[in-house]
Design a protein around this motif. Structure first.
Motif, PDB file in Angstrom:
ATOM      1  N   TYR A 162       0.824  -1.120   0.026  1.00 40.82           N
ATOM      2  CA  TYR A 162       0.035  -0.024  -0.141  1.00 40.82           C
ATOM      3  C   TYR A 162       0.832   1.251  -0.101  1.00 40.82           C
ATOM      4  N   SER A 163       0.527   2.138  -0.842  1.00 41.79           N
ATOM      5  CA  SER A 163       1.055   3.476  -0.713  1.00 41.79           C
ATOM      6  C   SER A 163       0.256   4.339   0.286  1.00 41.79           C
ATOM      7  N   ARG A 164       1.164   5.437   0.639  1.00 41.77           N
ATOM      8  CA  ARG A 164      -0.032   6.185   1.610  1.00 41.77           C
ATOM      9  C   ARG A 164      -0.233   7.887   1.027  1.00 41.77           C
ATOM     10  N   PRO A 165      -1.118   8.234   1.517  1.00 39.22           N
ATOM     11  CA  PRO A 165      -1.945   8.162   2.702  1.00 39.22           C
ATOM     12  C   PRO A 165      -2.918   6.994   2.327  1.00 39.22           C
ATOM     13  N   SER A 166      -3.241   6.089   3.481  1.00 39.61           N
ATOM     14  CA  SER A 166      -4.012   5.047   3.343  1.00 39.61           C
ATOM     15  C   SER A 166      -4.802   4.593   4.670  1.00 39.61           C
ATOM     16  N   ASN A 167      -6.020   4.352   4.699  1.00 37.93           N
ATOM     17  CA  ASN A 167      -6.642   4.116   5.967  1.00 37.93           C
ATOM     18  C   ASN A 167      -7.225   2.725   5.680  1.00 37.93           C
ATOM     19  N   ASN A 168      -7.369   2.181   6.889  1.00 38.30           N
ATOM     20  CA  ASN A 168      -7.996   0.752   6.917  1.00 38.30           C
ATOM     21  C   ASN A 168      -7.885  -0.242   5.759  1.00 38.30           C
ATOM     22  N   ILE A 169      -6.739  -0.211   5.425  1.00 33.38           N
ATOM     23  CA  ILE A 169      -6.391  -1.398   4.324  1.00 33.38           C
ATOM     24  C   ILE A 169      -5.955  -2.574   5.055  1.00 33.38           C
ATOM     25  N   TYR A 170      -6.649  -3.673   5.132  1.00 30.73           N
ATOM     26  CA  TYR A 170      -6.594  -4.907   5.883  1.00 30.73           C
ATOM     27  C   TYR A 170      -5.925  -5.820   4.940  1.00 30.73           C
ATOM     28  N   PHE A 171      -4.537  -6.518   5.283  1.00 38.16           N
ATOM     29  CA  PHE A 171      -4.168  -7.717   4.516  1.00 38.16           C
ATOM     30  C   PHE A 171      -4.235  -8.802   5.568  1.00 38.16           C
ATOM     31  N   TYR A 172      -5.316  -9.694   5.249  1.00 31.94           N
ATOM     32  CA  TYR A 172      -5.244 -10.763   6.286  1.00 31.94           C
ATOM     33  C   TYR A 172      -5.199 -11.957   5.929  1.00 31.94           C
ATOM     34  N   ASN A 173      -4.489 -13.062   6.235  1.00 32.43           N
ATOM     35  CA  ASN A 173      -4.475 -14.362   6.001  1.00 32.43           C
ATOM     36  C   ASN A 173      -3.957 -14.587   4.410  1.00 32.43           C
ATOM     37  N   ASN A 174      -3.070 -13.939   3.982  1.00 32.27           N
ATOM     38  CA  ASN A 174      -2.851 -14.199   2.588  1.00 32.27           C
ATOM     39  C   ASN A 174      -1.557 -15.095   2.342  1.00 32.27           C
ATOM     40  N   THR A 175      -1.387 -15.808   1.410  1.00 31.06           N
ATOM     41  CA  THR A 175      -0.040 -16.757   1.454  1.00 31.06           C
ATOM     42  C   THR A 175       0.600 -15.927   0.039  1.00 31.06           C
ATOM     43  N   ALA A 176       1.936 -15.520   0.325  1.00 30.08           N
ATOM     44  CA  ALA A 176       2.445 -14.945  -0.923  1.00 30.08           C
ATOM     45  C   ALA A 176       3.950 -15.165  -0.607  1.00 30.08           C
ATOM     46  N   PHE A 177       4.679 -15.548  -1.688  1.00 34.32           N
ATOM     47  CA  PHE A 177       5.980 -15.856  -1.808  1.00 34.32           C
ATOM     48  C   PHE A 177       6.415 -15.638  -3.288  1.00 34.32           C
ATOM     49  N   ASN A 178       7.842 -15.540  -3.223  1.00 35.27           N
ATOM     50  CA  ASN A 178       8.724 -15.385  -4.576  1.00 35.27           C
ATOM     51  C   ASN A 178       8.433 -13.768  -4.989  1.00 35.27           C
ATOM     52  N   SER A 179       8.358 -12.984  -4.018  1.00 35.35           N
ATOM     53  CA  SER A 179       8.354 -11.713  -4.375  1.00 35.35           C
ATOM     54  C   SER A 179       9.168 -10.680  -3.377  1.00 35.35           C
ATOM     55  N   GLY A 180       9.421  -9.609  -3.468  1.00 39.92           N
ATOM     56  CA  GLY A 180      10.247  -8.662  -2.715  1.00 39.92           C
ATOM     57  C   GLY A 180      10.015  -8.460  -1.430  1.00 39.92           C
ATOM     58  N   ASP A 181      10.878  -8.250  -0.493  1.00 41.11           N
ATOM     59  CA  ASP A 181      10.435  -7.797   0.798  1.00 41.11           C
ATOM     60  C   ASP A 181       9.614  -6.290   0.759  1.00 41.11           C
ATOM     61  N   ILE A 182       8.610  -6.515   1.684  1.00 43.51           N
ATOM     62  CA  ILE A 182       7.882  -5.192   1.718  1.00 43.51           C
ATOM     63  C   ILE A 182       8.713  -4.065   2.369  1.00 43.51           C
ATOM     64  N   SER A 183       9.276  -3.374   1.826  1.00 45.19           N
ATOM     65  CA  SER A 183      10.373  -2.587   2.507  1.00 45.19           C
ATOM     66  C   SER A 183       9.852  -0.818   2.230  1.00 45.19           C
ATOM     67  N   TYR A 184       9.219  -0.736   1.548  1.00 43.19           N
ATOM     68  CA  TYR A 184       8.886   0.943   1.171  1.00 43.19           C
ATOM     69  C   TYR A 184       7.379   0.992   1.071  1.00 43.19           C
ATOM     70  N   SER A 185       6.902   2.161   1.305  1.00 48.92           N
ATOM     71  CA  SER A 185       5.460   2.577   1.213  1.00 48.92           C
ATOM     72  C   SER A 185       5.442   3.989   0.558  1.00 48.92           C
ATOM     73  N   TYR A 186       5.370   4.067  -0.518  1.00 48.46           N
ATOM     74  CA  TYR A 186       5.437   5.430  -1.227  1.00 48.46           C
ATOM     75  C   TYR A 186       4.326   6.474  -0.665  1.00 48.46           C
ATOM     76  N   ILE A 187       4.789   7.568  -0.401  1.00 44.48           N
ATOM     77  CA  ILE A 187       4.033   8.797  -0.180  1.00 44.48           C
ATOM     78  C   ILE A 187       4.347   9.960  -1.184  1.00 44.48           C
ATOM     79  N   PRO A 188       3.441  10.554  -1.681  1.00 43.99           N
ATOM     80  CA  PRO A 188       3.920  11.590  -2.804  1.00 43.99           C
ATOM     81  C   PRO A 188       4.700  12.518  -1.907  1.00 43.99           C
TER      82      PRO A 188
END
Ligand SMILES: [Ca+2]
Ligand SMILES: [Ca+2]
Ligand SMILES: [Ca+2]
Ligand SMILES: [Ca+2]
Length: 784
Positions: A665-691
């Motif tokens: 998710y990029s910001r600003p963001s409100n009430n974005i819920y990531f629940y019970n996902n299975t995810a792999f072979n993708s990059g570390d979540i290390s950045y959340s863009y805000i203009p």
């Protein structure tokens, strides 16, 4: 109703003045079998015709069986018949195929009804349980004969038996219409309802018409005398009618004239087993030689796309290109802004490209840009009509819309009523089927309700469901829905006007409510595959592929509006994303199999939203993979909640092979819920863009219970709980889409946070981590 009451009083007056001790002549009830009786046991050929019949008056549940049973349905001249059972259901097997019959429906005491022109080309349910055939009671047999009229003779008959009950001697069951075991005022009211009616007064009901390329519009539309055009059929179809379309190619728009109703929809469908194509192109055959290898023909309408022997071929362009719409050959642009394009590869003489169109992908390649070429010179184009200035710089492009670019076999060019086509040496247009697209739509249901289109193919055009409600597209195969190189609106963001569906990139364009697109295959569109506006529309079990090869803000499925359901679809090959939810509210995106995004653009999501107030929109139980973006940051996210999104639930998805993040998710963001996902072979979540310079008003974002093959960083307003990182994903069989947990993953079992409405139907002590509960449902995503 008033008329009926007045008549009832009149009838009662008549009764009281009549002598009631008449001789009972008719006593034998003809009510017979309670099971459907088919004309013959052998079902080895022909079709089954079935349906429901009921009287046109109200009756109680206890009387239903007696009232509904006993209607005889017979096919005149065949000896085939059936009698309705206690549910009013009949079934006639072995009805000869492709022959037209009159169906006669009768029951003692009822006005006989005939349904003419019924042709069974497949098994048909003529009158559905929700819309049974109405029969009028009151035509009583006198001396064994019903006179096909509800008249004074019938009134006299009722009067004779008035006030008798079934235990009385001389009770006549036939005139006890409502079967309450008494000839009483209720029966008089039933008769009064249809008083003065004859068999001729029944409304037309469910007519069957046929269209065939071999037919004629002066025919009557029967199977042996079919119409030639869909337009002719449309002109005669009323609510409840069906138009059967026979095999062939129809070069016209399917545009119904009258709407159906909830119980009596209008249906257009191909005859079972016959291949019907609605084609928005016209065949051009009258070619003459223009110059070496270039032929010319006159056309009535501007041409936007050309097919040679069914294969899309390129509009004349620079540089020359192959036919892969997602990989056009391009020239390098060293710089582009809204006014000019600079390129070392533009070595053509001055003015070569004047009046042409530039298509370009520059800067961060969020979307393509287009402009009209005001003037060209060596190394430079001056452009107009490109209104977007946010994304400028280096990139690639190609030029169309000028005759000078017509220099390769297969290229075509349209100008002022003429189409030019270049072929190989010694080839000639007469060796090919050459089709030119001249119509935007193949199907136009605009401003209609309750129209069903089934079992056919469309080629070269989009579908218009603008202001359409309760319509259905079912089992259609649709190819090449939209095509454009220049965007007439002047903006490269196509949907600057969300109130108008009539824009260049529309696919199956729905702007209405309660429409359904089901079991369809939608393949190739420069813009959208399906465009949903309005509310409460449904897309189910469709395969939507190869969309947005224009690189605009289109998708296989573009969603705007409220309450839509997008479920069990297979969605693949998108220039940008696969499903976009900008301005989607309360939408369900579930059980879809989505893959291969980012074929043209950069910075994309498989399922994407920007600036959307989701109001609880759910993205759940999807498989999302191979979401790839080139460019500096390779931003290809499986589920991408871009800036300013609110109130989305992203749960129980399996997401893998993403060039950036599985979910982000990029910001600003409100009430974005990531629940019970299975995810792999993708990059570390290390950045959340805000203009830059934007105040971060983010709040309430969560990542809980996710089983992941990467690290999740810490961000403002993000709450993390119970996420489990695995170095080797403990999943049963990834290659074969079995993402259930293996037996030796004790850490994942029962250790999730309980989230009401999301995972509170867990097994064991608590919800498991990831998308599949151990021992729970092994759900699968995608079209069947
Ligand atoms: Ca009568
Ligand atoms: Ca009665
Ligand atoms: Ca060319
Ligand atoms: Ca559990």
């Amino acid at each position: 109703m008033k008329k009926a009451i007045v008549l009832s009083f009149l009838l009662i007056t008549i009764f009281s003045s009549l002598t009631l001790n008449c001789i009972q002549i008719f006593s034998k009830s003809v009510l017979a079998s309670t099971n459907p009786v088919s004309g013959a046991a052998d079902n080895s050929y022909g079709h089954t015709v079935s349906g429901y019949i009921r009287p046109a008056f109200n009756f109680s549940d206890t009387q239903a069986a007696a009232v509904l049973s006993g209607f005889r349905v017979e096919l005149e001249g065949t000896g085939l018949s059936s009698i309705t059972n206690e549910k009013g259901y009949f079934e006639i097997k072995r009805v000869p195929s492709n022959e037209t019959f009159v169906y006669r429906i009768s029951k003692s005491g009822y006005l006989e009804r005939k349904i003419s022109n019924v042709t069974a080309t497949e098994n048909i349910e003529m009158f559905q349980q929700s819309s049974p055939l109405d029969m009028w009671a009151g035509d009583v047999p006198v001396k064994g004969i019903q006179d096909n009229s509800i008249n004074m003779i019938d009134v006299v008959e009722i009067a004779k038996f008035f006030n008798k009950t079934s235990s009385d001697s001389g009770f006549l069951a036939i005139v006890d219409f409502n079967k309450d075991n008494a000839v009483n005022i209720a029966d008089v009211i039933v008769l009064a309802k249809s008083f003065n009616m004859t068999s001729e007064d029944y409304p037309d009901y469910k007519k069957f018409y046929f269209v065939s390329p071999k037919g004629s519009d002066s025919n009557n539309g029967s199977i042996n005398s079919p119409f030639k055009t869909l337009q002719k059929a449309a002109s005669v179809l009323n609510a409840g009618d069906t138009c059967y379309i026979r095999e062939g190619v129809y070069h016209e728009v399917l545009k119904p004239i009258k709407s159906g109703t909830e119980k009596l929809p209008v249906t257009f469908k191909a005859v079972q087993g016959e291949n019907v194509v609605l084609n928005s192109c016209d065949i051009v055959s009258d070619w003459s030689l223009y110059s070496e290898n270039v032929f010319v023909a006159n056309v009535d309408q501007p041409v936007t796309q050309v097919f040679i022997d069914g294969v899309n071929t390129n509009e004349a362009r620079f540089p020359n290109s192959g036919n892969d719409l997602f990989s056009p050959e391009t020239f390098e642009i060293t710089s582009m802004n809204e006014k000019e394009v600079l390129s070392d590869e533009l070595s053509q003489p001055k003015d070569t490209f004047n009046g042409g169109t530039i298509w370009a992908m520059v800067g961060d390649r969020w979307i393509s840009q287009v402009g009209k070429i005001a003037s060209s010179e060596e190394g430079k184009l001056l452009i107009e009509g490109n209104t977007w200035v946010d994304n400028v710089g280096k990139g690639v492009g190609f030029i169309t819309g000028v005759k000078a670019a017509l220099d390769k076999e297969g290229e075509w060019y349209y100008d002022n009523g003429k189409i030019y086509l270049q072929l190989q040496n010694s080839d000639h247009p007469s060796n090919h089927k050459i089709e030119v697209k001249t119509r935007k739509w193949t199907i136009d249901l605009s401003s209609k309700e309750y129209i069903n289109i089934k079992d056919l193919n469309t080629f070269g055009g989009a579908a218009n469901l603008n202001q359409s409600n309760h319509c259905m597209l079912d089992n259609l195969s649709m190819e090449y829905l939209s095509h454009f190189t220049y965007i007439a609106s002047g903006s490269s963001w196509l949907r600057h006007d969300w109130t108008n569906i009539n824009y260049d990139g529309v696919g199956v364009g729905i702007f209405g409510s309660y429409n359904t697109v089901s079991n369809c295959k939608i393949n190739w569109s420069a813009g959208d595959g399906i465009t949903l506006y309005g509310s409460d529309n449904r897309v189910e079990n469709c395969t939507v592929s190869n969309c947005n090869y224009s690189g605009t803000d289109c998708n296989p499925i573009t969603v705007h509006g409220k309450g839509h359901v997008i479920t069990k679809n297979t969605i693949y090959n998108g220039g940008r994303g696969l499903v976009s939810l900008n301005a989607a509210k309360k939408v369900l995106v579930t059980y879809n199999h989505c893959y291969n995004a980012g074929l043209m653009n950069w910075d994309i999501g498989g399922i994407y939203a920007w600036g959307a107030e989701g109001e609880g929109t759910e993205i759940a139980y999807n498989w999302i993979h191979d979401i790839y973006s080139d460019g500096v940051y390779k931003i290809g996210n499986g589920v991408y909640m871009d800036n300013y999104c609110k109130d989305f639930y992203i749960h129980h998805n399996v997401i893998w092979n993403c060039s950036y993040n599985a979910f982000n998710y990029s910001r600003p963001s409100n009430n974005i819920y990531f629940y019970n996902n299975t995810a792999f072979n993708s990059g570390d979540i290390s950045y959340s863009y805000i203009p830059a310079g934007t105040e971060d008003t983010s709040s309430g974002n969560r990542m809980y219970n996710n089983l992941v093959g990467f690290n999740i960083g810490d961000f403002p307003a993000l709450e993390k709980k119970n996420n489990l990182k695995a170095d080797i994903m403990p999943l049963c069989d990834i290659e074969n889409y079995d993402f259930q947990l293996t037996d030796n993953v004790t850490q994942a079992i029962d250790s999730g946070e309980v989230i009401r409405g999301i995972n509170d139907n867990y097994l064991g002590e608590g919800p498991d981590i990831g998308a599949y509960e151990k021992g729970g449902e092994f759900w699968k995503a995608g079209a069947r």
